[in-house]
Write an enzyme that holds these catalytic residues in place. Structure first.
Site, mmCIF file in Angstrom:
data_model
loop_
_atom_site.group_PDB
_atom_site.id
_atom_site.type_symbol
_atom_site.label_atom_id
_atom_site.label_comp_id
_atom_site.label_asym_id
_atom_site.label_seq_id
_atom_site.Cartn_x
_atom_site.Cartn_y
_atom_site.Cartn_z
ATOM 1 N N GLY A 1 0.691 -1.123 -0.015
ATOM 2 C CA GLY A 1 -0.173 0.353 0.050
ATOM 3 C C GLY A 1 0.972 1.321 -0.099
ATOM 4 O O GLY A 1 2.029 1.446 0.665
ATOM 5 N N GLN B 1 2.956 10.108 0.762
ATOM 6 C CA GLN B 1 4.280 9.331 0.942
ATOM 7 C C GLN B 1 5.418 9.653 0.060
ATOM 8 O O GLN B 1 6.572 9.484 -0.045
ATOM 9 C CB GLN B 1 4.108 7.985 1.190
ATOM 10 C CG GLN B 1 3.430 7.610 2.417
ATOM 11 C CD GLN B 1 3.360 5.813 2.567
ATOM 12 O OE1 GLN B 1 2.464 5.363 1.955
ATOM 13 N NE2 GLN B 1 4.243 5.245 3.146
ATOM 14 N N LEU C 1 6.444 1.656 4.258
ATOM 15 C CA LEU C 1 7.219 1.971 3.470
ATOM 16 C C LEU C 1 8.116 3.531 3.995
ATOM 17 O O LEU C 1 9.159 3.631 3.726
ATOM 18 C CB LEU C 1 6.894 2.119 1.911
ATOM 19 C CG LEU C 1 6.607 0.936 1.303
ATOM 20 C CD1 LEU C 1 6.091 1.081 -0.093
ATOM 21 C CD2 LEU C 1 7.670 -0.048 1.303
ATOM 22 N N HIS D 1 -4.572 1.514 7.564
ATOM 23 C CA HIS D 1 -3.417 2.166 7.568
ATOM 24 C C HIS D 1 -2.789 3.181 6.517
ATOM 25 O O HIS D 1 -2.466 4.415 6.915
ATOM 26 C CB HIS D 1 -2.245 1.010 7.421
ATOM 27 C CG HIS D 1 -0.841 1.309 7.332
ATOM 28 N ND1 HIS D 1 0.049 0.767 8.353
ATOM 29 C CD2 HIS D 1 -0.144 1.969 6.489
ATOM 30 C CE1 HIS D 1 1.182 1.345 7.923
ATOM 31 N NE2 HIS D 1 1.168 1.981 6.864
ATOM 32 N N GLU D 2 -3.215 2.808 5.282
ATOM 33 C CA GLU D 2 -3.244 4.037 4.212
ATOM 34 C C GLU D 2 -4.036 5.057 4.587
ATOM 35 O O GLU D 2 -3.540 6.355 4.133
ATOM 36 C CB GLU D 2 -3.579 3.322 2.981
ATOM 37 C CG GLU D 2 -2.579 2.148 2.464
ATOM 38 C CD GLU D 2 -1.160 2.604 2.739
ATOM 39 O OE1 GLU D 2 -0.724 3.662 2.488
ATOM 40 O OE2 GLU D 2 -0.331 1.299 3.257
ATOM 41 N N HIS E 1 -2.268 7.722 6.710
ATOM 42 C CA HIS E 1 -1.703 8.694 6.029
ATOM 43 C C HIS E 1 -2.158 9.903 5.687
ATOM 44 O O HIS E 1 -1.584 10.880 5.609
ATOM 45 C CB HIS E 1 -0.823 7.962 4.946
ATOM 46 C CG HIS E 1 0.383 6.987 5.207
ATOM 47 N ND1 HIS E 1 1.424 7.261 5.932
ATOM 48 C CD2 HIS E 1 0.543 5.527 5.192
ATOM 49 C CE1 HIS E 1 2.208 6.315 6.079
ATOM 50 N NE2 HIS E 1 1.626 5.047 5.565
HETATM 51 NI NI NI Z 1 2.526 3.312 5.665
#
Ligand code: NI
Length: 184
Positions: free
Chosen positions: A46, A51, A108, A149-150, A153
């Protein structure tokens, strides 16, 4: 297509609140293609636009499950993965189960660090797809975890923010140490 540099913690840009996408443009489609290429290259399952430095509410997910069950005898070099790319634009959670599930998460932007995070086991989400069509679905398992989780962000939240301060500081220290070792 291009592989984009991934921003790593504790970079303050990861704390940005991403803006909703008003009109989907070709620039967004290029960004999405680049995000997939960057995620597959990393490799990861993901990636949120923030990011790679674009603070818009766009994320890509591909769980890349192995085609065949992986056993101890499987050669990691020859395992084939099923590609199932998913794009979520302006995603919202419209329902979440009380039941939680725990998963050892990584990111990541927090490379090679993992920690158990509790999140609702099932969620119902609404989002816009790459064609600009509104979608709604209920999900569970790794997909539910990964989406949450994404989506964090997009609000400037990292998985380590779900840990105690002690554990979070430990992860950040290990990250810094690994970075210094790599630079040396
Ligand atoms: Ni992440």
């Amino acid at each position: 297509m291009a592989i984009l540099p991934i921003i790593e913690a504790p970079d303050a840009r990861l704390r940005t609140i991403s803006k909703p996408v008003e009109t989907l443009t070709d620039d967004h489609r290029t960004l999405i293609a680049d995000m997939f290429e960057t995620m597959y290259d990393a490799p990861g399952i993901g990636l949120a636009a923030v990011q790679v430095g674009v603070a818009e509410r766009i994320l890509v997910i591909d769980l890349q499950r192995p085609k065949e069950p992986v056993t101890e005898d499987s050669d990691p070099e020859t395992i084939e993965y099923v590609r199932e790319p998913r794009v979520f634009i302006n995603p919202e959670i419209i329902w979440a189960s009380d039941e939680l599930s725990v998963y050892s998460e990584g990111c990541l932007s927090v490379p090679e660090q993992f920690a158990d995070v509790d999140r609702p086991a099932r969620v119902r989400a609404r989002w816009m797809d790459e064609a600009g069509v509104v979608q709604e679905a209920e999900m569970d398992g790794l997909l539910a975890t990964c989406l949450q989780h994404e989506m964090d962000h997009l609000n400037g939240v990292l998985f380590i923010d779900h840990l105690s301060k002690l554990k979070r500081d430990m992860v950040l220290k290990k990250l810094e140490k690994a970075r210094r070792a790599k630079a040396a």
